[in-house]
Design a protein around this motif. Structure first.
Motif, PDB file in Angstrom:
ATOM      1  N   TYR A 120       0.805  -1.222   0.000  1.00  0.00           N
ATOM      2  CA  TYR A 120       0.000   0.000   0.000  1.00  0.00           C
ATOM      3  C   TYR A 120       0.840   1.276   0.000  1.00  0.00           C
ATOM      4  O   TYR A 120       0.288   2.373  -0.036  1.00  0.00           O
ATOM      5  N   CYS A 121       2.164   1.137   0.074  1.00  0.00           N
ATOM      6  CA  CYS A 121       3.037   2.314   0.153  1.00  0.00           C
ATOM      7  C   CYS A 121       3.218   2.930  -1.236  1.00  0.00           C
ATOM      8  O   CYS A 121       3.772   2.286  -2.143  1.00  0.00           O
ATOM      9  N   PRO A 122       2.792   4.183  -1.445  1.00  0.00           N
ATOM     10  CA  PRO A 122       2.939   4.798  -2.771  1.00  0.00           C
ATOM     11  C   PRO A 122       4.389   4.988  -3.180  1.00  0.00           C
ATOM     12  O   PRO A 122       4.714   4.952  -4.368  1.00  0.00           O
ATOM     13  N   HIS A 123       5.291   5.179  -2.211  1.00  0.00           N
ATOM     14  CA  HIS A 123       6.705   5.321  -2.535  1.00  0.00           C
ATOM     15  C   HIS A 123       7.282   3.998  -3.044  1.00  0.00           C
ATOM     16  O   HIS A 123       8.122   3.992  -3.947  1.00  0.00           O
ATOM     17  N   CYS A 124       6.833   2.878  -2.458  1.00  0.00           N
ATOM     18  CA  CYS A 124       7.277   1.559  -2.931  1.00  0.00           C
ATOM     19  C   CYS A 124       6.764   1.307  -4.341  1.00  0.00           C
ATOM     20  O   CYS A 124       7.478   0.748  -5.188  1.00  0.00           O
ATOM     21  N   GLN A 125       5.542   1.715  -4.609  1.00  0.00           N
ATOM     22  CA  GLN A 125       4.967   1.556  -5.945  1.00  0.00           C
ATOM     23  C   GLN A 125       5.747   2.380  -6.959  1.00  0.00           C
ATOM     24  O   GLN A 125       6.071   1.909  -8.050  1.00  0.00           O
ATOM     25  N   ALA A 126       6.072   3.618  -6.593  1.00  0.00           N
ATOM     26  CA  ALA A 126       6.828   4.490  -7.502  1.00  0.00           C
ATOM     27  C   ALA A 126       8.257   3.991  -7.707  1.00  0.00           C
ATOM     28  O   ALA A 126       8.853   4.207  -8.766  1.00  0.00           O
ATOM     29  N   GLU A 127       8.805   3.324  -6.700  1.00  0.00           N
ATOM     30  CA  GLU A 127      10.185   2.849  -6.757  1.00  0.00           C
ATOM     31  C   GLU A 127      10.324   1.542  -7.529  1.00  0.00           C
ATOM     32  O   GLU A 127      11.437   1.181  -7.958  1.00  0.00           O
ATOM     33  N   ALA A 128       9.227   0.819  -7.739  1.00  0.00           N
ATOM     34  CA  ALA A 128       9.284  -0.504  -8.363  1.00  0.00           C
ATOM     35  C   ALA A 128      10.028  -0.517  -9.699  1.00  0.00           C
ATOM     36  O   ALA A 128      10.887  -1.389  -9.920  1.00  0.00           O
ATOM     37  N   PRO A 129       9.770   0.409 -10.629  1.00  0.00           N
ATOM     38  CA  PRO A 129      10.523   0.383 -11.896  1.00  0.00           C
ATOM     39  C   PRO A 129      12.027   0.567 -11.710  1.00  0.00           C
ATOM     40  O   PRO A 129      12.826  -0.040 -12.431  1.00  0.00           O
ATOM     41  N   THR A 130      12.415   1.388 -10.732  1.00  0.00           N
ATOM     42  CA  THR A 130      13.839   1.605 -10.476  1.00  0.00           C
ATOM     43  C   THR A 130      14.493   0.338  -9.945  1.00  0.00           C
ATOM     44  O   THR A 130      15.607  -0.019 -10.348  1.00  0.00           O
ATOM     45  N   VAL A 131      13.813  -0.362  -9.037  1.00  0.00           N
ATOM     46  CA  VAL A 131      14.378  -1.597  -8.478  1.00  0.00           C
ATOM     47  C   VAL A 131      14.434  -2.682  -9.552  1.00  0.00           C
ATOM     48  O   VAL A 131      15.394  -3.463  -9.610  1.00  0.00           O
ATOM     49  N   ASN A 132      13.425  -2.728 -10.417  1.00  0.00           N
ATOM     50  CA  ASN A 132      13.473  -3.657 -11.550  1.00  0.00           C
ATOM     51  C   ASN A 132      14.677  -3.354 -12.442  1.00  0.00           C
ATOM     52  O   ASN A 132      15.356  -4.262 -12.938  1.00  0.00           O
ATOM     53  N   ARG A 133      14.948  -2.067 -12.648  1.00  0.00           N
ATOM     54  CA  ARG A 133      16.096  -1.659 -13.462  1.00  0.00           C
ATOM     55  C   ARG A 133      17.405  -2.048 -12.771  1.00  0.00           C
ATOM     56  O   ARG A 133      18.371  -2.463 -13.429  1.00  0.00           O
ATOM     57  N   LEU A 134      17.445  -1.933 -11.444  1.00  0.00           N
ATOM     58  CA  LEU A 134      18.624  -2.345 -10.681  1.00  0.00           C
ATOM     59  C   LEU A 134      18.884  -3.838 -10.880  1.00  0.00           C
ATOM     60  O   LEU A 134      20.023  -4.257 -11.130  1.00  0.00           O
ATOM     61  N   TYR A 135      17.837  -4.631 -10.798  1.00  0.00           N
ATOM     62  CA  TYR A 135      17.950  -6.076 -11.008  1.00  0.00           C
ATOM     63  C   TYR A 135      18.467  -6.372 -12.421  1.00  0.00           C
ATOM     64  O   TYR A 135      19.388  -7.181 -12.600  1.00  0.00           O
ATOM     65  N   SER A 136      17.886  -5.714 -13.418  1.00  0.00           N
ATOM     66  CA  SER A 136      18.290  -5.948 -14.806  1.00  0.00           C
ATOM     67  C   SER A 136      19.740  -5.549 -15.037  1.00  0.00           C
ATOM     68  O   SER A 136      20.477  -6.214 -15.787  1.00  0.00           O
ATOM     69  N   GLN A 137      20.166  -4.473 -14.388  1.00  0.00           N
ATOM     70  CA  GLN A 137      21.549  -4.014 -14.532  1.00  0.00           C
ATOM     71  C   GLN A 137      22.515  -5.041 -13.955  1.00  0.00           C
ATOM     72  O   GLN A 137      23.581  -5.290 -14.523  1.00  0.00           O
ATOM     73  N   ILE A 138      22.149  -5.650 -12.837  1.00  0.00           N
ATOM     74  CA  ILE A 138      22.984  -6.693 -12.226  1.00  0.00           C
ATOM     75  C   ILE A 138      23.050  -7.917 -13.135  1.00  0.00           C
ATOM     76  O   ILE A 138      24.120  -8.459 -13.415  1.00  0.00           O
ATOM     77  N   GLU A 139      21.888  -8.362 -13.608  1.00  0.00           N
ATOM     78  CA  GLU A 139      21.818  -9.588 -14.395  1.00  0.00           C
ATOM     79  C   GLU A 139      22.465  -9.448 -15.768  1.00  0.00           C
ATOM     80  O   GLU A 139      22.882 -10.450 -16.364  1.00  0.00           O
ATOM     81  N   SER A 140      22.561  -8.231 -16.286  1.00  0.00           N
ATOM     82  CA  SER A 140      23.157  -8.020 -17.606  1.00  0.00           C
ATOM     83  C   SER A 140      24.664  -7.806 -17.543  1.00  0.00           C
ATOM     84  O   SER A 140      25.324  -7.705 -18.587  1.00  0.00           O
ATOM     85  N   ASP A 141      25.223  -7.746 -16.327  1.00  0.00           N
ATOM     86  CA  ASP A 141      26.666  -7.539 -16.140  1.00  0.00           C
ATOM     87  C   ASP A 141      27.288  -8.857 -15.691  1.00  0.00           C
ATOM     88  O   ASP A 141      26.987  -9.355 -14.600  1.00  0.00           O
ATOM     89  N   ALA A 142      28.145  -9.433 -16.521  1.00  0.00           N
ATOM     90  CA  ALA A 142      28.741 -10.737 -16.215  1.00  0.00           C
ATOM     91  C   ALA A 142      29.538 -10.718 -14.913  1.00  0.00           C
ATOM     92  O   ALA A 142      29.695 -11.752 -14.262  1.00  0.00           O
ATOM     93  N   ARG A 143      30.047  -9.555 -14.527  1.00  0.00           N
ATOM     94  CA  ARG A 143      30.814  -9.462 -13.281  1.00  0.00           C
ATOM     95  C   ARG A 143      29.919  -9.518 -12.058  1.00  0.00           C
ATOM     96  O   ARG A 143      30.344  -9.953 -10.979  1.00  0.00           O
TER      97      ARG A 143
END
Length: 209
Positions: free
Chosen positions: A91-114
């Motif tokens: 129910y936290c609007p800040h968590c909802q707004a942050e979701a795309p950024t955290v998804n991007r953080l995950y994708s950045q990790i997974e796309s970097d072989a290191r």
């Protein structure tokens, strides 16, 4: 026409909902993520929660975490060098707004072989039911595992008072697990967040990208 007791019940339910939303998202203006630190806001080191979580139903999440197919698992069993936990609330609007950024953080990790396999992310929905957590994952297309903390056991162990909060630990080859990050507020710029996290952990990465 509503009776007196029906009106009172409606007012009580409305008050309960308001109080719940306030407690779920405690800050109307969340802080930016501070520099990585092993210190809890109370000045005490924080330990990895010891309780066991239900194993994900998604086979890809089991593989991602590197755990077996038991019904439950301990956070210490996750195969990683750095574990990030996002503490959020449905129910936290800040968590909802942050979701795309955290998804991007995950994708950045997974796309970097290191970084892939070295840093892993999970989310803990404090005060949320499994249904609410599943709905959050579907609504915001969250690619990493999420878990419900309906009774707030984990958040109480960590003394989390604001959502979202990002917490991280360094897993050493000898079995030691050290806290390296306790950061209320948004991630901010994902590349800077990762650089600070790796630097704070002392994790040595191979050259290249």
């Amino acid at each position: 026409m509503q009776t007196t007791w029906q009106r009172r019940l409606f007012l009580l339910m409305t008050l309960f909902l308001v109080l719940f939303l306030v407690s779920a998202c405690t800050s109307s203006h969340p802080k930016r993520t501070p520099t990585s630190s092993s210190a809890h806001p109370e000045g005490q080191p924080f330990e990895l929660p010891y309780l066991r979580l239900p194993s994900p139903d998604d086979e890809s999440h089991l593989v991602y975490l590197g755990i077996g197919d038991d019904e439950t698992f301990a956070l210490a069993e996750i195969k990683t060098r750095i574990l990030i936990i996002e503490v959020f609330n449905f129910y936290c609007p800040h968590c909802q707004a942050e979701a795309p950024t955290v998804n991007r953080l995950y994708s950045q990790i997974e796309s970097d072989a290191r970084l892939r396999g070295q840093i892993k992310i999970i989310g803990i929905g404090i005060g949320n039911t499994p249904y609410e957590v599943r709905t959050f994952r579907q609504r915001y297309a969250v690619p990493f595992p999420l878990f419900a903390d309906r009774s707030r056991v984990i958040s109480k162990q960590l003394e989390v008072r604001q959502t979202p909060t990002f917490i991280a630990w360094r897993y050493h080859p000898d079995g030691r697990i050290d806290p390296i990050l306790f950061a209320p507020g948004p991630v901010g710029e994902t590349e800077q967040f990762l650089n600070e996290l790796v630097q704070a952990s002392g994790l040595e990465l191979p050259p290249g990208g």
